[in-house]
Design a protein around this motif. Structure first.
Motif, PDB file in Angstrom:
ATOM      1  N   SER A 140       0.839  -1.234   0.095  1.00  8.94           N
ATOM      2  CA  SER A 140      -0.055   0.101   0.131  1.00  8.94           C
ATOM      3  C   SER A 140       0.729   1.358   0.086  1.00  8.94           C
ATOM      4  O   SER A 140       2.045   1.345   0.324  1.00  8.94           O
ATOM      5  N   VAL A 141       0.089   2.481  -0.338  1.00  7.54           N
ATOM      6  CA  VAL A 141       0.806   3.680  -0.405  1.00  7.54           C
ATOM      7  C   VAL A 141       1.505   4.084   1.086  1.00  7.54           C
ATOM      8  O   VAL A 141       2.566   4.324   1.364  1.00  7.54           O
ATOM      9  N   VAL A 179       1.738   0.129 -10.552  1.00  8.70           N
ATOM     10  CA  VAL A 179       0.772   1.472 -10.695  1.00  8.70           C
ATOM     11  C   VAL A 179      -0.436   1.325 -10.158  1.00  8.70           C
ATOM     12  O   VAL A 179      -0.806   2.211  -9.131  1.00  8.70           O
ATOM     13  N   GLU A 180      -1.165   0.231 -10.196  1.00  7.78           N
ATOM     14  CA  GLU A 180      -2.554   0.419  -9.615  1.00  7.78           C
ATOM     15  C   GLU A 180      -2.473  -0.746  -8.408  1.00  7.78           C
ATOM     16  O   GLU A 180      -2.489  -1.903  -8.526  1.00  7.78           O
ATOM     17  N   GLU A 190      -5.978   2.552  -4.977  1.00 11.94           N
ATOM     18  CA  GLU A 190      -5.113   3.650  -5.054  1.00 11.94           C
ATOM     19  C   GLU A 190      -4.016   3.454  -5.889  1.00 11.94           C
ATOM     20  O   GLU A 190      -3.851   2.269  -6.411  1.00 11.94           O
ATOM     21  N   THR A 191      -3.399   4.179  -6.356  1.00 12.90           N
ATOM     22  CA  THR A 191      -2.098   4.528  -7.055  1.00 12.90           C
ATOM     23  C   THR A 191      -0.868   4.474  -6.395  1.00 12.90           C
ATOM     24  O   THR A 191      -0.801   5.251  -5.319  1.00 12.90           O
ATOM     25  N   SER A 192       0.119   4.281  -7.027  1.00 12.88           N
ATOM     26  CA  SER A 192       1.382   4.308  -6.604  1.00 12.88           C
ATOM     27  C   SER A 192       2.054   5.838  -6.738  1.00 12.88           C
ATOM     28  O   SER A 192       3.342   5.954  -6.525  1.00 12.88           O
ATOM     29  N   PHE A 193       1.599   6.603  -7.324  1.00 13.95           N
ATOM     30  CA  PHE A 193       1.871   8.044  -7.766  1.00 13.95           C
ATOM     31  C   PHE A 193       2.480   8.725  -6.626  1.00 13.95           C
ATOM     32  O   PHE A 193       3.644   9.449  -6.762  1.00 13.95           O
ATOM     33  N   ALA A 238      -1.992   2.728 -19.165  1.00 12.72           N
ATOM     34  CA  ALA A 238      -1.946   2.921 -17.929  1.00 12.72           C
ATOM     35  C   ALA A 238      -1.895   4.502 -17.624  1.00 12.72           C
ATOM     36  O   ALA A 238      -1.049   5.114 -18.313  1.00 12.72           O
ATOM     37  N   ARG A 239      -2.559   5.333 -16.701  1.00 12.76           N
ATOM     38  CA  ARG A 239      -2.931   6.739 -16.944  1.00 12.76           C
ATOM     39  C   ARG A 239      -1.815   7.119 -15.738  1.00 12.76           C
ATOM     40  O   ARG A 239      -1.954   7.059 -14.659  1.00 12.76           O
ATOM     41  N   ILE A 240      -0.517   7.404 -16.328  1.00 12.41           N
ATOM     42  CA  ILE A 240       0.571   7.938 -15.174  1.00 12.41           C
ATOM     43  C   ILE A 240       0.375   9.548 -15.678  1.00 12.41           C
ATOM     44  O   ILE A 240       0.397  10.104 -16.727  1.00 12.41           O
ATOM     45  N   PRO A 241       0.574  10.259 -14.439  1.00 14.11           N
ATOM     46  CA  PRO A 241       0.485  11.738 -14.482  1.00 14.11           C
ATOM     47  C   PRO A 241       1.763  12.402 -15.434  1.00 14.11           C
ATOM     48  O   PRO A 241       3.011  11.557 -15.420  1.00 14.11           O
ATOM     49  N   PRO A 242       1.653  13.294 -15.956  1.00 11.34           N
ATOM     50  CA  PRO A 242       2.681  13.847 -16.968  1.00 11.34           C
ATOM     51  C   PRO A 242       4.051  13.999 -16.503  1.00 11.34           C
ATOM     52  O   PRO A 242       5.001  13.787 -16.933  1.00 11.34           O
TER      53      PRO A 242
END
Length: 125
Positions: free
Chosen positions: A43-44, A63-64, A68-71, A94-98
């Motif tokens: 978990s995060v 990532v998922e 939650e995500t690991s960002f 996978a939607r990864i922030p820019p």
């Protein structure tokens, strides 16, 4: 460059993976590559606690995670200049922030060759 064991492998790798079978597989392969120690969390919150206790030399981030995500973990590792690789079963979708999109990725399931290459490339970026 991250601290390395005499064989070039990092001393301490953090795996953030919510599937225990995948986590065990990664751990076994990393130890086989000569990594001295592997810590696994799912978990995060647990990942951020593990990083606060001891900064890893390298990390694998699913990532998922469950709900939650690991960002947030990725952002912390970037701030600490710790190399890491995103691991995802979603591929290009996978939607990864820019701000994190340039980070290396491994597609699940990944080959041992791909995992070892990611590990060896960690200090080259």
């Amino acid at each position: 460059m991250a601290p390395a064991h005499s064989n070039g492998a990092p001393e301490d790798v953090l795996i953030v993976e919510d599937d225990p079978i995948i986590a065990i597989d990664f751990e076994d392969r990393l130890l086989g590559f000569g990594v001295a120690g592997v810590r696994t969390v799912g978990s995060v919150t647990k990942a951020l606690e593990a990083i606060a206790k001891r900064t890893p030399d390298f990390a694998l981030l699913d990532v998922e995670l469950i709900r939650e995500t690991s960002f947030a973990i990725a952002e912390r590792l970037v701030a600490l200049k710790v190399p890491f690789v995103f691991v995802t079963g979603y591929g290009a979708e996978a939607r990864i922030p820019p701000a994190l999109a340039g980070q290396p990725r491994l597609q699940k399931p990944c080959s041992s060759d791909a995992l070892e290459a990611a590990l060896q490339a960690r200090g080259a970026a």
